[in-house]
Structures are given as structure tokens and as C-alpha cells.
Design a protein around this motif. Structure first.
Motif, mmCIF file in Angstrom:
data_model
loop_
_atom_site.group_PDB
_atom_site.id
_atom_site.type_symbol
_atom_site.label_atom_id
_atom_site.label_comp_id
_atom_site.label_asym_id
_atom_site.label_seq_id
_atom_site.Cartn_x
_atom_site.Cartn_y
_atom_site.Cartn_z
ATOM 1 N N SER A 115 2.326 0.809 -4.489
ATOM 2 C CA SER A 115 2.666 2.103 -3.906
ATOM 3 C C SER A 115 3.306 3.030 -4.938
ATOM 4 N N CYS A 116 4.249 2.513 -5.697
ATOM 5 C CA CYS A 116 4.902 3.337 -6.721
ATOM 6 C C CYS A 116 3.905 3.763 -7.798
ATOM 7 N N PHE A 117 3.036 2.851 -8.196
ATOM 8 C CA PHE A 117 2.023 3.161 -9.205
ATOM 9 C C PHE A 117 1.101 4.275 -8.712
ATOM 10 N N LEU A 118 0.607 4.128 -7.472
ATOM 11 C CA LEU A 118 -0.271 5.141 -6.896
ATOM 12 C C LEU A 118 0.454 6.474 -6.757
ATOM 13 N N ALA A 119 1.679 6.453 -6.258
ATOM 14 C CA ALA A 119 2.440 7.693 -6.063
ATOM 15 C C ALA A 119 2.646 8.427 -7.377
ATOM 16 N N GLN A 120 3.013 7.705 -8.424
ATOM 17 C CA GLN A 120 3.225 8.362 -9.716
ATOM 18 C C GLN A 120 1.920 8.930 -10.268
ATOM 19 N N ALA A 121 0.840 8.172 -10.136
ATOM 20 C CA ALA A 121 -0.457 8.662 -10.613
ATOM 21 C C ALA A 121 -0.854 9.941 -9.876
ATOM 22 N N SER B 87 5.483 -4.256 7.105
ATOM 23 C CA SER B 87 5.635 -4.812 5.758
ATOM 24 C C SER B 87 6.450 -6.099 5.746
ATOM 25 N N TYR B 88 7.391 -6.250 6.664
ATOM 26 C CA TYR B 88 8.194 -7.478 6.676
ATOM 27 C C TYR B 88 7.375 -8.715 7.052
ATOM 28 N N GLN B 89 6.168 -8.513 7.574
ATOM 29 C CA GLN B 89 5.303 -9.641 7.904
ATOM 30 C C GLN B 89 4.573 -10.196 6.680
ATOM 31 N N LEU B 90 4.614 -9.478 5.587
ATOM 32 C CA LEU B 90 4.030 -9.962 4.346
ATOM 33 C C LEU B 90 4.946 -11.002 3.718
ATOM 34 N N ALA B 91 4.381 -11.894 2.941
ATOM 35 C CA ALA B 91 5.182 -12.831 2.163
ATOM 36 C C ALA B 91 6.026 -12.030 1.169
ATOM 37 N N ALA B 92 7.137 -12.589 0.743
ATOM 38 C CA ALA B 92 8.063 -11.876 -0.148
ATOM 39 C C ALA B 92 7.349 -11.348 -1.397
ATOM 40 N N GLN B 93 6.516 -12.157 -2.027
ATOM 41 C CA GLN B 93 5.805 -11.738 -3.224
ATOM 42 C C GLN B 93 4.825 -10.606 -2.904
ATOM 43 N N GLU B 94 4.210 -10.630 -1.730
ATOM 44 C CA GLU B 94 3.293 -9.566 -1.326
ATOM 45 C C GLU B 94 4.044 -8.259 -1.087
ATOM 46 N N ARG B 95 5.255 -8.346 -0.545
ATOM 47 C CA ARG B 95 6.062 -7.127 -0.344
ATOM 48 C C ARG B 95 6.364 -6.469 -1.685
ATOM 49 N N VAL B 96 6.706 -7.283 -2.671
ATOM 50 C CA VAL B 96 6.976 -6.759 -4.013
ATOM 51 C C VAL B 96 5.710 -6.121 -4.588
ATOM 52 N N CYS B 97 4.593 -6.808 -4.432
ATOM 53 C CA CYS B 97 3.316 -6.296 -4.935
ATOM 54 C C CYS B 97 2.961 -4.967 -4.262
ATOM 55 N N LEU B 98 3.131 -4.885 -2.955
ATOM 56 C CA LEU B 98 2.823 -3.651 -2.227
ATOM 57 C C LEU B 98 3.708 -2.502 -2.715
ATOM 58 N N ILE C 289 -4.307 6.381 0.918
ATOM 59 C CA ILE C 289 -3.722 5.349 1.777
ATOM 60 C C ILE C 289 -3.920 3.989 1.124
ATOM 61 N N LEU C 290 -2.846 3.209 1.093
ATOM 62 C CA LEU C 290 -2.928 1.814 0.668
ATOM 63 C C LEU C 290 -2.962 0.940 1.906
ATOM 64 N N VAL C 291 -3.888 -0.007 1.948
ATOM 65 C CA VAL C 291 -4.003 -0.936 3.075
ATOM 66 C C VAL C 291 -3.992 -2.362 2.517
ATOM 67 N N PRO C 292 -2.885 -3.080 2.701
ATOM 68 C CA PRO C 292 -2.881 -4.476 2.250
ATOM 69 C C PRO C 292 -3.976 -5.265 2.978
ATOM 70 N N GLU C 293 -4.727 -6.045 2.229
ATOM 71 C CA GLU C 293 -5.825 -6.804 2.817
ATOM 72 C C GLU C 293 -5.295 -8.108 3.425
ATOM 73 N N LEU D 256 -3.659 -6.468 -4.071
ATOM 74 C CA LEU D 256 -3.313 -6.697 -2.666
ATOM 75 C C LEU D 256 -4.002 -5.716 -1.726
ATOM 76 N N SER D 257 -4.126 -4.488 -2.141
ATOM 77 C CA SER D 257 -4.472 -3.406 -1.215
ATOM 78 C C SER D 257 -5.753 -2.675 -1.569
ATOM 79 N N GLN D 258 -6.413 -2.185 -0.513
ATOM 80 C CA GLN D 258 -7.485 -1.210 -0.690
ATOM 81 C C GLN D 258 -6.843 0.158 -0.880
ATOM 82 N N VAL D 259 -7.470 0.980 -1.700
ATOM 83 C CA VAL D 259 -7.056 2.365 -1.888
ATOM 84 C C VAL D 259 -8.106 3.227 -1.211
#
Length: 139
Positions: free
Chosen positions: A62-68, A47-58, A36-40, A21-24
Motif C-alpha cells: 500500500s505504501c509503495f503504491l501510494a508513493q508511486a 485486514s486483521y484476518q490476514l496472517a501477521a506477515q501478510e498484514r506487513v506485506c499489505l 485498488i489493492l485486493v489481497p488474494e 500478495l495483492s492484485q492492483v
């Protein structure tokens, strides 16, 4: 509409890679490991303007990047925020913080002038993060 990265993000950041979904991006400020993550998605400012599935993906990206980042930089704390007052395009900051950093415990915004990366330090940081997030990279 074709996605275009906001000009301010183009000026301030280096491209690291792309998740589904996002550029890093990496902020060009060597004082803090700051990504920075930027949803394309063109025209999205919240974030509420994203589709529900895109919100989950974002959220998962985000959690994956933060943990890394927390793991490779041994963070005391991760600051994660989507402010958007200057750059309206939806983007989420992931900033590694240390109790010993120059502005702890205050937020980093507006505290210090950016200190650009040297070419070698930039390349080293991008390689390190790309390796840490390789499981989600699509390019």
C-alpha cells in the motif's frame, strides 16, 4: 479455496498487475486516478484476518503504491481507505486527490457519477502505473 475477485470489483475496475500478495486494479472513473489493492486471500473482509506477515506485506504494498501514485500524478493528497460497506472483500482504495478536483475536500464516494476512461486513456494510465510500480510486480 481459490481466490475470486468480487463481481463488483470485476465490473468497476481494470486489472493493472499483481504484487506478491495483492492484485492492483484501476477504477474505471477518469475523474480521479483511483487504484485498488485486493489481497488474494479468499474470505478475508478485514485486514486483521490476514496472517501477521501478510498484514506487513499489505502495508508495504500500500505504501509503495501510494508513493508511486503521488509521484507520477503529483498528488496534493492521497486518500487511502478500506471501507468495504458495499464490497465486503478486503480491498484498499488509493485515490489521488487535488485541491482543484470537483469534490475537494469531501470524499469521492457517492459525489459524482463515474466517467469511464476512453480506451486510449485507460491503456496510457495502466502503462504509466505499471512502469512506476514495476519493482513490485510479479506478473
Amino acid at each position: 479455496m481459490i481466490f475470486q475477485l468480487h463481481p463488483q470489483l470485476q465490473r468497476d475496475c481494470f486489472y493493472v498487475g499483481r504484487f506478491s500478495l495483492s492484485q492492483v486494479l484501476m477504477m474505471n472513473d477518469s475523474q480521479f486516478p483511483w487504484f485498488i489493492l485486493v489481497p488474494e486471500r479468499d474470505g478475508v473482509t478485514e485486514s486483521y484476518q490476514l496472517a501477521a506477515q501478510e498484514r506487513v506485506c499489505l502495508q508495504e504494498e500500500s505504501c509503495f503504491l501510494a508513493q508511486a501514485l503521488a509521484d507520477i500524478y503529483r498528488a496534493d493528497k492521497m486518500n487511502i481507505a478500506a471501507i468495504g460497506n458495499v464490497v465486503p472483500q478486503l480491498h484498499i482504495h488509493h485515490i489521488v486527490r487535488y485541491r482543484t478536483d470537483p469534490v475537494w475536500p469531501a470524499p469521492v464516494w457517492g459525489r459524482l457519477a463515474a466517467v469511464p476512461y476512453s480506451d486510449s486513456a485507460r491503456d496510457e494510465a495502466i502503462i504509466k502505473v505499471r512502469e512506476a510500480v514495476a519493482a513490485l510486480l510479479v506478473d
